[in-house]
Design a protein around this motif. Structure first.
Motif, short mmCIF file in Angstrom:
data_model
loop_
_atom_site.label_atom_id
_atom_site.label_comp_id
_atom_site.label_asym_id
_atom_site.label_seq_id
_atom_site.Cartn_x
_atom_site.Cartn_y
_atom_site.Cartn_z
N LEU A 139 0.85 -1.20 0.00
CA LEU A 139 0.00 0.00 0.00
C LEU A 139 0.88 1.24 0.00
O LEU A 139 1.86 1.32 0.75
CB LEU A 139 -0.86 0.05 1.26
CG LEU A 139 -1.94 -1.01 1.45
CD1 LEU A 139 -2.55 -0.87 2.85
CD2 LEU A 139 -3.02 -0.82 0.40
N THR A 140 0.55 2.17 -0.85
CA THR A 140 1.24 3.47 -0.82
C THR A 140 0.16 4.52 -0.53
O THR A 140 -0.80 4.66 -1.31
CB THR A 140 1.92 3.76 -2.14
OG1 THR A 140 2.82 2.68 -2.42
CG2 THR A 140 2.71 5.06 -2.10
N HIS A 168 4.79 3.86 2.70
CA HIS A 168 4.72 2.66 1.85
C HIS A 168 4.73 1.43 2.77
O HIS A 168 5.67 1.23 3.54
CB HIS A 168 5.93 2.62 0.89
CG HIS A 168 5.87 1.44 -0.03
ND1 HIS A 168 5.15 1.47 -1.19
CD2 HIS A 168 6.43 0.22 0.05
CE1 HIS A 168 5.28 0.30 -1.80
NE2 HIS A 168 6.06 -0.48 -1.05
N SER A 191 -4.37 10.13 -1.39
CA SER A 191 -4.51 9.02 -2.35
C SER A 191 -4.07 7.70 -1.72
O SER A 191 -3.23 7.69 -0.81
CB SER A 191 -3.71 9.27 -3.62
OG SER A 191 -2.34 9.23 -3.31
N THR A 199 -2.79 3.82 -3.09
CA THR A 199 -2.49 2.90 -4.19
C THR A 199 -2.15 1.54 -3.59
O THR A 199 -1.39 1.47 -2.63
CB THR A 199 -1.26 3.40 -4.99
OG1 THR A 199 -1.39 4.79 -5.20
CG2 THR A 199 -1.16 2.68 -6.33
N SER A 200 -2.76 0.52 -4.17
CA SER A 200 -2.49 -0.83 -3.65
C SER A 200 -2.12 -1.75 -4.81
O SER A 200 -2.70 -1.67 -5.89
CB SER A 200 -3.74 -1.36 -2.95
OG SER A 200 -3.60 -2.74 -2.73
N HIS A 201 -1.14 -2.60 -4.60
CA HIS A 201 -0.88 -3.63 -5.61
C HIS A 201 -0.31 -4.88 -4.95
O HIS A 201 0.25 -4.83 -3.86
CB HIS A 201 0.02 -3.10 -6.74
CG HIS A 201 1.48 -3.17 -6.43
ND1 HIS A 201 2.14 -2.18 -5.78
CD2 HIS A 201 2.39 -4.14 -6.71
CE1 HIS A 201 3.41 -2.50 -5.66
NE2 HIS A 201 3.60 -3.69 -6.21
#
Lengths: 556, 311
Positions: B226-227, B258, B279, B281-283
């Motif tokens: 996760l960011t 992060h 924001s 961001t997940s990957h």
């Protein structure tokens, strides 16, 4: 720990060197192969030209074959070699033809050009480097041919010098470059590499025939001047008294540069994986066939055999045209030579050569036809080599993976594909028989029916033999190695049987070639035991290949 | 104990001196969808190609439906649908012709079902194979694997090259096949895909099976990254103290973080939600990353345990 630094290979530092690196074997193989062919002829002729009678005989017989090549100073080793090689030397044009179609169109097909064009180099630059590599390879072959031909000429007293030999190589490289450029140009208008190669091979054949026109009908030089082969034949460097035509060489160079330049201009403007549309008038007519949806109901999809048959159909058709057409044409040509042959002295050296090749009395036109017909099995075997190449590349490119995922035993797959090849070979043999019989009926040339059947259908076991050996080799070798070795074997057999007798090689050596067993069937028929022997050898090789294929790892 | 549909025992294969697979033992029960996970070059395709009798094992056994994969390969292939990782077919045939050809070699297939599959994946069967995009080439190969309603599916990285909609359709097809009693062996290097589709999982690394178990047994290897960017600076220990957060790094001058989270990221998201988020961001890291970063040298040790689990 000391870490070893990997130095990048210099031969991989740019596109030109990388491409040239891939041509190393071709330069040596084709260079030495072609020069050895020349040397064999120089060596065999030097003995005959020692006597006045021998020289006279050579002149006499050569004049009857002027359609093949102009007989200039055929009583000298260089002159006779130039004459006898005739258009046959143009077999070397196969290399630039294949290399030029592979280099851009072939790489587009395989997708490797995409990767190359993703590097920060222009299309033009990449294409020029690739073409320069082909040009350099041709010059390399020319140099090898020149040096070896000179060295052999000096040894066998060929009567030509170092510069002459180099010019011979250069002249050959230039005509090859022309057909390479044609192939490159044609590649811009077709989507498949194979189709480009096929069309260029057709252009090559037409060019050879157009060149022949002025030698058959005097005063038609203006027609032959449209063929690049005409300009190649204007130089005969191995005949010092005739020399070389610089302007003819410049014409060939200019044609090469013009076609290559045009091809480059088209290549840089079209889509990758696309083609330049032909003007509407030149576009082939659309057959109006509906797109193939499900189910296709196509007979060729029933089995591996029918699919193999369909896949080789076009290729087999063109080979049939070439082989059957050649055989029929030769019947007409020999009929015309009939009266001249009657004047040849039966004790002459030429008579001796014809007897060795044809296997009979030189006064008979059949003997001459028999001598010419020995080329038929060579052509059929060349067809078989192309089909072996297809089999081997199917495996190498992974096309067997899904095929073998179906409940088909591996042995059945191999035998089905071989059966398709055999069927095509039989069809070629039958077509050759039909065309030859028709030509015989039209000309009234007296040929024995049974012997004609033996001469045409007898080549089929030879085709099957080399195909079976090719399948066997494919069990271990990569496609390029298998095809290369098979071609080399065919060339070696050819030399053994067609040059060996002239050099009076021992029978034990000559027996190593299957052409020895084929003999001269047009005169003496073909013994059943010989056919069975050839078929049995082919069967053993095929069984070996089936066992190997059933046990090996299938991989890319 | 019921007879396994797919079973390998101490399977070994090397390519000259190079490692292929080492002592691969696994067992797939009838009706299972078995995910075979591993990074690139781990040995997944080698194992599959041995099952398909395209390669011959140096030693060990491989059986499908009680039959030996090498000596009974023809009988086995009657019940198998196979999808290779890199499809290579005759480029001059249309998709329709290729499907018909392969159907004939199987002794015929149900044309209605075949047409249904073609419609389902929206494949245009009138185009030549070489004119297809890579995704459409995959569709042809996928359809031929299912068109004869096989009892066993062997699928090597089946979704690579397919768009998300077709990936979803493919997964539905696998579920339907399983409901119809089929067994599937699916190789992949995408953990989430295997998680969604499979009932059991085997993990292979450097040619050795390092883990085998039910899909829930291997969930612990799952990581998500996760960011998160905040409107203002957020102290890092808000996250480092959470039990499932393995690593936490401050970014963007303290306004960002992060995180590498083991298991569900629920706690991390809830902790972050206490601040103003700009924001998120997940990957999911690739399996290769997971192995490199979290498993490192312990794989070999895990290999010893794997054989016990299989036994």
């Amino acid at each position: 720990m000391l870490r070893r630094t990997a130095h990048p290979s210099r031969s991989l530092s740019n596109v030109y060197l990388k491409t040239l690196r891939g041509y190393r074997v071709a330069i040596i193989g084709w260079g030495y192969g072609m020069s050895l062919l020349v040397l064999e002829l120089v060596a065999s002729t030097s003995a005959i030209t020692q006597t006045a009678a021998g020289r006279a005989s050579l002149t006499q017989i050569a004049s009857q074959f002027a359609w093949n090549a102009a007989p200039v100073a055929v009583d000298t080793p260089g002159g006779y070699a130039t004459f006898k090689l005739g258009v046959g030397i143009l077999v070397m044009a196969i290399w630039p033809l294949l290399a030029a179609t592979r280099t851009l169109r072939g790489e587009e097909e395989s997708g490797t050009l995409d990767v190359l064009l993703a590097t920060p180099h222009s299309r033009t630059r990449i294409a020029i480097q690739k073409l320069a590599a082909i040009g350099t390879a041709l010059l390399g072959m020319a140099l090898v041919i020149g040096v070896v031909t000179w060295a052999g000429g000096a040894f066998f007293k060929g009567g030509y010098g170092f510069t002459d030999a180099l010019l011979f190589g250069l002249n050959l490289a230039l005509i090859c470059a022309v057909f390479g450029a044609v192939a490159l140009f044609v590649s811009q208008f077709v989507i498949e590499r194979r189709r480009a190669a096929g069309w260029t091979a057709g252009v090559l054949l037409v060019a050879i025939v157009v060149d022949m026109v002025h030698r058959i009908w005097p005063g038609t030089d203006w027609i032959s001047a449209f063929s690049p082969v005409y300009y190649y034949n204007l130089s005969k460097p191995l005949v010092p008294s005739y020399g070389s035509s610089w302007w003819a060489m410049l014409v060939m160079l200019a044609v090469t540069l013009a076609l290559s330049g045009a091809a480059l201009a088209l290549f840089t403007r079209r889509d990758i994986d696309g083609m330049v549309p032909l003007p509407r008038r030149l576009q082939p007519p659309k057959l109006g066939r509906a797109p193939v949806a499900l189910p296709a109901r196509d007979w060729s999809l029933w089995s591996v055999y029918t699919r193999g048959l369909r896949a080789s159909a076009w290729s087999a058709f063109w080979w049939t045209v070439a082989i059957a057409g050649f055989a029929g044409w030769m019947v007409f040509a020999v009929k015309q030579l009939g009266s001249a042959l009657s004047g040849i002295d039966s004790q002459s050296a030429v008579s001796s050569i014809l007897n060795k090749l044809g296997g009979g009395d030189v006064k008979l036109t059949t003997t001459l036809l028999s001598a010419i017909f020995v080329i038929l099995p060579v052509l059929l075997m060349a067809f078989a080599v192309t089909q072996v190449n297809r089999w081997s590349s199917d495996e190498e490119e992974g096309r067997f993976e899904l095929l073998l995922a179906t409940p088909q035993p591996r042995t059945r797959v191999l035998l089905a594909r071989f059966a398709a090849l055999a069927s095509a070979s039989i069809a070629i043999g039958l077509a050759t028989l039909g065309v030859t019989a028709l030509a015989e009926a039209l000309t009234g040339l007296p040929l024995d029916g049974a012997d004609l059947v033996a001469a045409t259908l007898g080549m089929i076991p030879l085709g099957l033999l080399i195909a079976a050996l090719g399948y066997l080799g494919a069990g271990w070798l990569k496609t390029s190695a298998d095809t290369g070795l098979l071609s080399l074997l065919l060339a070696a057999w050819f030399l053994l049987s067609f040059v060996g007798p002239e050099l009076n090689w021992p029978d034990a050596i000559l027996r190593l070639s299957p052409f020895y067993y084929y003999g001269s069937p047009l005169l003496h028929g073909l013994q059943l035991s010989v056919i069975l022997g050839l078929l049995a050898t082919a069967a053993v090789a095929l069984s070996g290949s089936a066992v190997r294929f059933a046990l090996k790892d299938i991989g890319r | 104990m019921t007879e396994a549909m797919i079973e390998t025992g101490q399977l070994n294969k090397s390519y000259g001196g190079k490692r292929g697979i080492v002592d691969v033992s696994l067992r797939v029960e009838p009706g299972d969808v078995f995910g075979f996970l591993g990074p690139n070059g781990a040995g997944k395709t080698t194992t599959i190609r041995i099952l398909m009798a395209l390669l011959r094992a140096d030693s060990g056994s491989a059986r499908i439906d009680g039959l030996d994969c090498w000596s009974d390969s023809v009988a086995i292939k009657r019940v198998i649908g196979y999808m290779p990782a890199e499809p290579a077919l005759d480029g001059n045939l249309t998709g329709g012709q290729l499907l018909e050809y392969l159907g004939h070699l199987r002794g015929g297939v149900d044309q209605a079902y075949l047409r249904q599959l073609v419609d389902r994946f929206e494949l245009d069967p009138t185009r030549k194979f070489r004119q297809y995009s890579s995704g459409n080439k995959r569709k042809v190969v996928l359809i031929q694997a299912f068109m004869h309603r096989p009892r066993v599916l062997i699928l090597d990285e089946p979704t690579s090259g397919l768009d998300p909609l077709n990936q979803q359709e493919f997964r539905r097809l696998v579920v339907e096949a399983r409901q119809g009693g089929a067994t599937a062996f699916v190789s992949s290097h995408v953990l989430s895909e295997v998680e969604e589709m499979c009932t059991r999982v085997g993990i292979i690394r450097d040619g050795r099976v390092v883990r085998i178990g039910g899909i829930h047994d291997v969930k612990d290897i799952k990581r998500s990254e996760l960011t998160i960017l905040f409107a203002s600076t957020v102290p890092l220990d808000v996250f480092t103290t959470l039990p499932d957060v393995e690593t936490a790094e401050s970014t963007a001058g303290g306004q960002g973080v992060h995180l590498t989270v083991k298991g569900p990221p629920d706690a991390a998201i809830k902790a972050a939600a206490r601040y103003d988020i700009v924001s998120v961001t997940s990957h999911e890291p690739s399996l290769e990353d997971i192995f490199l970063r979290y498993y490192g040298g312990v794989a070999d040790a895990a290999a010893d345990g794997a054989s016990e689990q299989v036994a």
